[in-house]
Design an enzyme around this catalytic site. Structure first.
Site, PDB file in Angstrom:
ATOM      1  N   LEU A  17       6.222   7.319  -2.256  1.00  0.00           N
ATOM      2  CA  LEU A  17       5.856   7.123  -3.653  1.00  0.00           C
ATOM      3  C   LEU A  17       4.394   7.456  -3.911  1.00  0.00           C
ATOM      4  CD1 LEU A  17       7.747   3.787  -4.380  1.00  0.00           C
ATOM      5  CD2 LEU A  17       8.102   5.934  -5.606  1.00  0.00           C
ATOM      6  N   ASP A  36      -5.085   6.439   2.467  1.00  0.00           N
ATOM      7  CA  ASP A  36      -3.972   6.155   3.374  1.00  0.00           C
ATOM      8  C   ASP A  36      -4.516   5.993   4.783  1.00  0.00           C
ATOM      9  OD1 ASP A  36      -0.702   6.519   2.996  1.00  0.00           O
ATOM     10  OD2 ASP A  36      -1.383   6.737   5.068  1.00  0.00           O
ATOM     11  N   ASP A  71      -8.863   0.418   4.758  1.00  0.00           N
ATOM     12  CA  ASP A  71      -7.811  -0.586   4.907  1.00  0.00           C
ATOM     13  C   ASP A  71      -7.927  -1.516   3.699  1.00  0.00           C
ATOM     14  OD1 ASP A  71      -6.206  -2.755   5.463  1.00  0.00           O
ATOM     15  OD2 ASP A  71      -6.979  -3.065   7.493  1.00  0.00           O
ATOM     16  N   ASN A  98      -0.419   0.934  -4.281  1.00  0.00           N
ATOM     17  CA  ASN A  98       0.896   1.314  -3.772  1.00  0.00           C
ATOM     18  C   ASN A  98       1.082   0.996  -2.289  1.00  0.00           C
ATOM     19  OD1 ASN A  98       3.433   3.188  -3.762  1.00  0.00           O
ATOM     20  ND2 ASN A  98       2.093   4.078  -2.202  1.00  0.00           N
ATOM     21  N   TYR A 169       8.035 -10.248   2.294  1.00  0.00           N
ATOM     22  CA  TYR A 169       7.862  -9.145   1.352  1.00  0.00           C
ATOM     23  C   TYR A 169       8.115  -9.613  -0.082  1.00  0.00           C
ATOM     24  CZ  TYR A 169       8.874  -4.522  -0.732  1.00  0.00           C
ATOM     25  OH  TYR A 169       8.904  -3.399  -1.527  1.00  0.00           O
ATOM     26  N   LYS A 173       5.434  -9.617  -3.148  1.00  0.00           N
ATOM     27  CA  LYS A 173       5.699  -8.852  -4.366  1.00  0.00           C
ATOM     28  C   LYS A 173       5.765  -9.756  -5.597  1.00  0.00           C
ATOM     29  CE  LYS A 173       5.864  -4.630  -2.805  1.00  0.00           C
ATOM     30  NZ  LYS A 173       4.776  -3.692  -3.163  1.00  0.00           N
ATOM     31  N   THR A 203      12.187   5.938   0.395  1.00  0.00           N
ATOM     32  CA  THR A 203      10.940   5.939   1.144  1.00  0.00           C
ATOM     33  C   THR A 203      11.210   5.367   2.525  1.00  0.00           C
ATOM     34  OG1 THR A 203      10.213   3.691   0.574  1.00  0.00           O
ATOM     35  CG2 THR A 203       9.700   5.453  -1.012  1.00  0.00           C
TER      36      THR A 203
END
Length: 299
Positions: A17, A36, A71, A98, A169, A173, A203
Site C-alpha cells: 500500500l 521504509d 524507524d 502506513n 494488531y 489499530k 499485501t
C-alpha cells in the site's frame, strides 16, 4: 495533478500500500519522501533497496523523491524524518502513516514482545510522526502562514470490529482510530485535517488473513490490488479535502464506506443509584433495543 507541489511523507512506502500511495502522489504532482526500513514481515532484517526502488519509480513518473530510513517507532527518528522532509523540500504538507508489522497469535499464546512490537510500530509509529509534523504545522500557523496540512492514518477492520488471532494488531489499530479522532479535534485550529483509512488489499500483511480473497482475477477488475486504495489517500492529502476531518473510511476495490464508529445507543436513567438486582433486566432491555454489533473477523 490535485497534489501538485505538495510535500508528502509516506511511511512503510517500500512495498504494498505504501508504494502504491507514493506512486499515486507522484502522478498527482507531489514531492515524496519514501520512508521504509525494508524489514521482513516479522520486523527482522533491514534493506534500503525497496525504498530506493520506489523513489526511482517516483522519479520515472517525473516526480521528486527522497529516501529516509527512520524507524517511526523511535520518537527521535520520527522527528528526524519530519525535519528531513522540511530540509529537502522547504516544508511538509501531507503525512501518510502506513508502516506496520504483524505478530499474529491467539491471545492466550501471545508473548509480551509480540504485544510490544505491534503496538510500538503501529500505534507509537503513528503518534511519533504525527507529533513532530503537528509541531511543524503549529509553528507555521503561529507565524501567520495559512496551513493546509493533511494526515492520513491507517487503521483496519481489525481495529474497528476485532479479528481473531490478531488481538495486538486490533488493539493498535483501534488506538489509531482514536488517535485520528482526537488529533483531528486538536489540530483543526492550525489548518490540519486528520483522517484514517481501513483498507482491504493484497499485501504481505494480509495474504494469510484474507487468503480466500487474494486470488488475482483471470481478467477484469482486481478488487484486491493495493492501487485501488491510493486515490482516496491522495484526495485526502489534497488541498481540496479541507472540509473533511476526523473520519474513518473503509476502502476495498471500487467501494468507499464511511465507518460510523461508536455512538450512544439506548439508555435508562433510574434517577437514583441502581440496585444490583435491577441491573440485569435493565441491561437486557437496552441490548434488545441496541443495534447488533458487527461480527468479529474470524468468528
Amino acid at each position: 495533478m490535485i497534489c501538485a507541489g505538495r510535500v508528502v511523507i509516506v511511511t512503510g512506502a517500500g512495498r504494498g500500500l505504501g508504494r502504491a500511495h507514493a506512486l499515486e502522489f507522484a502522478r498527482q504532482g507531489a514531492h515524496v519522501v519514501v520512508n521504509d526500513l525494508g524489514v521482513q514481515l516479522d520486523g527482522s532484517g533491514g534493506d534500503d533497496q525497496p525504498a530506493e526502488r520506489v523513489a526511482e519509480e517516483v522519479r520515472a513518473l517525473g516526480g521528486k523523491a527522497e529516501v529516509h530510513g527512520a524507524d517511526v517507532s523511535d520518537w527521535e527518528q520520527a522527528r528526524e524524518l519530519v525535519d528531513f522532509a522540511v530540509e529537502r523540500f522547504g516544508r511538509l504538507d501531507v503525512l501518510v502513516n502506513n508502516a506496520g508489522v504483524v505478530r499474529d497469535r491467539m491471545f492466550v499464546n501471545l508473548s509480551e514482545a509480540e504485544w510490544d512490537q505491534v503496538i510500538s510500530v503501529h500505534l507509537k509509529g503513528h503518534a511519533a510522526t504525527l507529533r513532530h509534523a503537528a509541531q511543524h504545522w503549529r509553528d507555521r500557523s503561529k507565524a501567520g502562514e495559512r496551513v493546509a496540512a493533511r494526515v492520513i492514518n491507517t487503521t483496519s477492520g481489525a481495529g474497528l470490529f476485532g479479528s481473531v488471532g490478531q488481538t495486538n494488531y486490533a488493539a493498535a489499530k483501534a488506538g489509531i482510530a482514536a488517535l485520528t479522532l482526537n488529533t483531528a479535534a486538536e489540530l483543526a485550529r492550525y489548518g490540519v485535517t486528520v483522517n484514517a483509512i481501513a483498507p482491504s488489499a493484497r499485501t504481505r500483511m494480509t495474504e494469510e488473513v484474507f487468503a480466500e480473497m487474494m486470488a488475482r482475477p483471470d481478467d477484469g477488475f482486481d478488487a484486491m490490488a493495493p492501487e485501488n486504495v491510493s486515490p482516496l489517500v491522495v484526495w485526502l492529502g489534497s488541498a481540496e479535502s479541507g472540509d473533511v476531518t476526523g473520519r474513518v473510511f473503509e476502502v476495498q476495490g471500487g467501494e468507499i464506506t464511511v465507518a460510523t464508529g461508536w455512538g450512544r445507543g439506548p439508555s435508562r436513567d433510574a434517577g437514583r443509584r441502581w440496585q444490583p438486582e435491577e441491573i440485569g433486566p435493565a441491561v437486557r432491555d437496552l441490548l434488545a433495543e441496541a443495534p447488533t454489533p458487527e461480527p468479529v473477523y474470524g468468528t
